[in-house]
Design a protein around this motif. Structure first.
Motif, PDB file in Angstrom:
ATOM      1  N   GLU A  74      19.872 123.868  53.966  1.00 40.32           N
ATOM      2  CA  GLU A  74      19.317 125.197  54.231  1.00 40.32           C
ATOM      3  C   GLU A  74      19.722 126.144  53.094  1.00 40.32           C
ATOM      4  O   GLU A  74      20.873 126.115  52.642  1.00 40.32           O
ATOM      5  N   VAL A  75      18.777 126.963  52.633  1.00 42.33           N
ATOM      6  CA  VAL A  75      19.042 127.835  51.489  1.00 42.33           C
ATOM      7  C   VAL A  75      18.737 129.288  51.848  1.00 42.33           C
ATOM      8  O   VAL A  75      17.619 129.622  52.252  1.00 42.33           O
ATOM      9  N   GLU A 108      10.800 125.851  57.633  1.00 39.90           N
ATOM     10  CA  GLU A 108      10.149 125.053  56.603  1.00 39.90           C
ATOM     11  C   GLU A 108       9.172 125.925  55.829  1.00 39.90           C
ATOM     12  O   GLU A 108       8.336 126.616  56.407  1.00 39.90           O
ATOM     13  N   THR A 109       9.300 125.898  54.503  1.00 35.43           N
ATOM     14  CA  THR A 109       8.544 126.782  53.630  1.00 35.43           C
ATOM     15  C   THR A 109       7.939 125.960  52.496  1.00 35.43           C
ATOM     16  O   THR A 109       8.625 125.099  51.927  1.00 35.43           O
ATOM     17  N   PRO A 110       6.672 126.182  52.140  1.00 36.36           N
ATOM     18  CA  PRO A 110       6.073 125.412  51.047  1.00 36.36           C
ATOM     19  C   PRO A 110       6.902 125.510  49.770  1.00 36.36           C
ATOM     20  O   PRO A 110       7.318 126.603  49.371  1.00 36.36           O
ATOM     21  N   LEU A 111       7.135 124.361  49.152  1.00 33.85           N
ATOM     22  CA  LEU A 111       7.873 124.299  47.892  1.00 33.85           C
ATOM     23  C   LEU A 111       6.863 124.110  46.766  1.00 33.85           C
ATOM     24  O   LEU A 111       6.107 123.143  46.755  1.00 33.85           O
ATOM     25  N   ILE A 112       6.853 125.039  45.828  1.00 34.29           N
ATOM     26  CA  ILE A 112       5.903 124.992  44.726  1.00 34.29           C
ATOM     27  C   ILE A 112       6.618 124.561  43.447  1.00 34.29           C
ATOM     28  O   ILE A 112       7.630 125.139  43.066  1.00 34.29           O
ATOM     29  N   ARG A 113       6.064 123.560  42.820  1.00 33.11           N
ATOM     30  CA  ARG A 113       6.606 123.050  41.553  1.00 33.11           C
ATOM     31  C   ARG A 113       5.470 122.947  40.541  1.00 33.11           C
ATOM     32  O   ARG A 113       4.287 123.086  40.893  1.00 33.11           O
ATOM     33  N   ASP A 114       5.832 122.699  39.289  1.00 36.74           N
ATOM     34  CA  ASP A 114       4.788 122.502  38.289  1.00 36.74           C
ATOM     35  C   ASP A 114       4.867 121.097  37.717  1.00 36.74           C
ATOM     36  O   ASP A 114       5.657 120.269  38.169  1.00 36.74           O
ATOM     37  N   PRO A 157       4.057 131.543  44.608  1.00 35.79           N
ATOM     38  CA  PRO A 157       4.084 130.806  45.871  1.00 35.79           C
ATOM     39  C   PRO A 157       3.649 131.715  47.015  1.00 35.79           C
ATOM     40  O   PRO A 157       3.611 132.941  46.882  1.00 35.79           O
ATOM     41  N   THR A 158       3.335 131.109  48.152  1.00 37.49           N
ATOM     42  CA  THR A 158       3.137 131.855  49.385  1.00 37.49           C
ATOM     43  C   THR A 158       4.101 131.292  50.424  1.00 37.49           C
ATOM     44  O   THR A 158       4.492 130.119  50.354  1.00 37.49           O
ATOM     45  N   MET A 159       4.485 132.115  51.382  1.00 34.32           N
ATOM     46  CA  MET A 159       5.463 131.673  52.368  1.00 34.32           C
ATOM     47  C   MET A 159       4.843 130.725  53.396  1.00 34.32           C
ATOM     48  O   MET A 159       5.548 129.973  54.063  1.00 34.32           O
ATOM     49  N   THR A 160       3.519 130.782  53.518  1.00 32.80           N
ATOM     50  CA  THR A 160       2.814 129.925  54.459  1.00 32.80           C
ATOM     51  C   THR A 160       1.767 129.095  53.715  1.00 32.80           C
ATOM     52  O   THR A 160       1.502 129.332  52.524  1.00 32.80           O
ATOM     53  N   MET A 161       1.187 128.139  54.415  1.00 30.49           N
ATOM     54  CA  MET A 161       0.163 127.292  53.801  1.00 30.49           C
ATOM     55  C   MET A 161      -1.043 128.139  53.382  1.00 30.49           C
ATOM     56  O   MET A 161      -1.314 129.152  54.007  1.00 30.49           O
ATOM     57  N   PRO A 162      -1.774 127.751  52.316  1.00 34.04           N
ATOM     58  CA  PRO A 162      -1.669 126.454  51.633  1.00 34.04           C
ATOM     59  C   PRO A 162      -0.545 126.336  50.611  1.00 34.04           C
ATOM     60  O   PRO A 162      -0.242 125.259  50.145  1.00 34.04           O
ATOM     61  N   GLN A 213       7.260 117.818  50.196  1.00 36.40           N
ATOM     62  CA  GLN A 213       8.273 118.255  51.154  1.00 36.40           C
ATOM     63  C   GLN A 213       8.464 119.767  51.078  1.00 36.40           C
ATOM     64  O   GLN A 213       8.425 120.339  49.984  1.00 36.40           O
ATOM     65  N   PRO A 214       8.719 120.441  52.201  1.00 36.71           N
ATOM     66  CA  PRO A 214       9.042 121.870  52.171  1.00 36.71           C
ATOM     67  C   PRO A 214      10.524 122.068  51.855  1.00 36.71           C
ATOM     68  O   PRO A 214      11.303 121.111  51.827  1.00 36.71           O
ATOM     69  N   TRP A 215      10.899 123.308  51.598  1.00 32.13           N
ATOM     70  CA  TRP A 215      12.327 123.637  51.548  1.00 32.13           C
ATOM     71  C   TRP A 215      12.678 124.465  52.755  1.00 32.13           C
ATOM     72  O   TRP A 215      11.798 125.003  53.443  1.00 32.13           O
TER      73      TRP A 215
END
Length: 219
Positions: A74-75, A108-114, A157-162, A213-215
């Motif tokens: 948890e962060v 659970e929050t979308p994790l955005i990477r490049d 990023p957004t806190m919710t989907m997508p 995976q979400p964070w």
């Protein structure tokens, strides 16, 4: 619950965090320091790491957790002033953010990477070389974001989907955000700035997308 504070840089420690175990690191956390903390956190079934620092500091921690398959941690995020990430994740700042990071619940929050394997938490901007206009073509999922020349492409990023959104600046005009799972750019050449950190390498393409995976964001 095992809660530990990672203080990124020489910034004030909010009163709410003063009694918690704290590890000092640089503004961009040293991965060896994070690795030393992980066994301590692993001793608890509900490990929580509070990142006291900037968007870049939070992104560096999440990048390492993602790469080492430790996204179960948890962060909490405690910036000292308003940042792009604090707006995205609605974390507040200073002592108010610290109280949320201690007492809040992990979601659970979308994790955005490049495509370089780097996490984005606040804002990325893409320009042409040496700050020139950006030439190319970009899509968010199947929606054309632009084709031709614009001043800048912005990704967040957004806190919710997508999970991710992008827009462009053309002249003094900002176009509307377009949301999706991925934002992709093809270009003769561009420079990418992620969470305030500019990479020197010129790139012919850049993609930001939602990781599988979400964070676990504490809010």
């Amino acid at each position: 619950m095992s809660t530990h504070v990672l203080r990124c840089g020489d910034i004030p420690v909010p009163i709410a965090l003063a009694s918690l175990p704290t590890t000092q690191t640089g503004p961009l956390p040293d991965v060896t320091v994070i690795d030393e903390l992980l066994p301590v956190l692993a001793a608890d079934s509900l490990p929580r790491l509070i990142v006291l620092g900037s968007d870049a500091g939070l992104a560096a921690v999440l990048t390492h957790l993602m790469r080492t398959e430790r996204l179960h941690v948890e962060v909490g995020f405690v910036p000292v002033e308003t940042t792009y990430a604090s707006r995205v994740y609605q974390t507040a700042t200073g002592n108010a953010a610290a109280k949320i990071a201690i007492d809040g619940r992990a979601i659970e929050t979308p994790l955005i990477r490049d495509d370089t394997g780097t996490v984005l938490v606040g804002r990325a901007s893409i320009t042409g070389i040496d700050g020139a206009a950006l030439e190319g073509e970009a899509y968010v999922d199947d929606t054309l974001l632009f084709s031709g020349t614009v001043a800048t492409m912005l990704i967040s990023p957004t806190m919710t989907m997508p999970g991710v959104r992008a827009r462009v600046r053309k002249g003094f005009r900002k176009r509307s955000w377009v949301s999706g799972r991925a934002a992709q750019l093809g270009t003769p050449g561009a420079i990418v700035t992620r969470d305030g950190i500019t990479t020197e390498r010129r790139v012919p393409r850049s993609t930001f997308y939602r990781f599988e995976q979400p964070w676990l964001l504490v809010r």
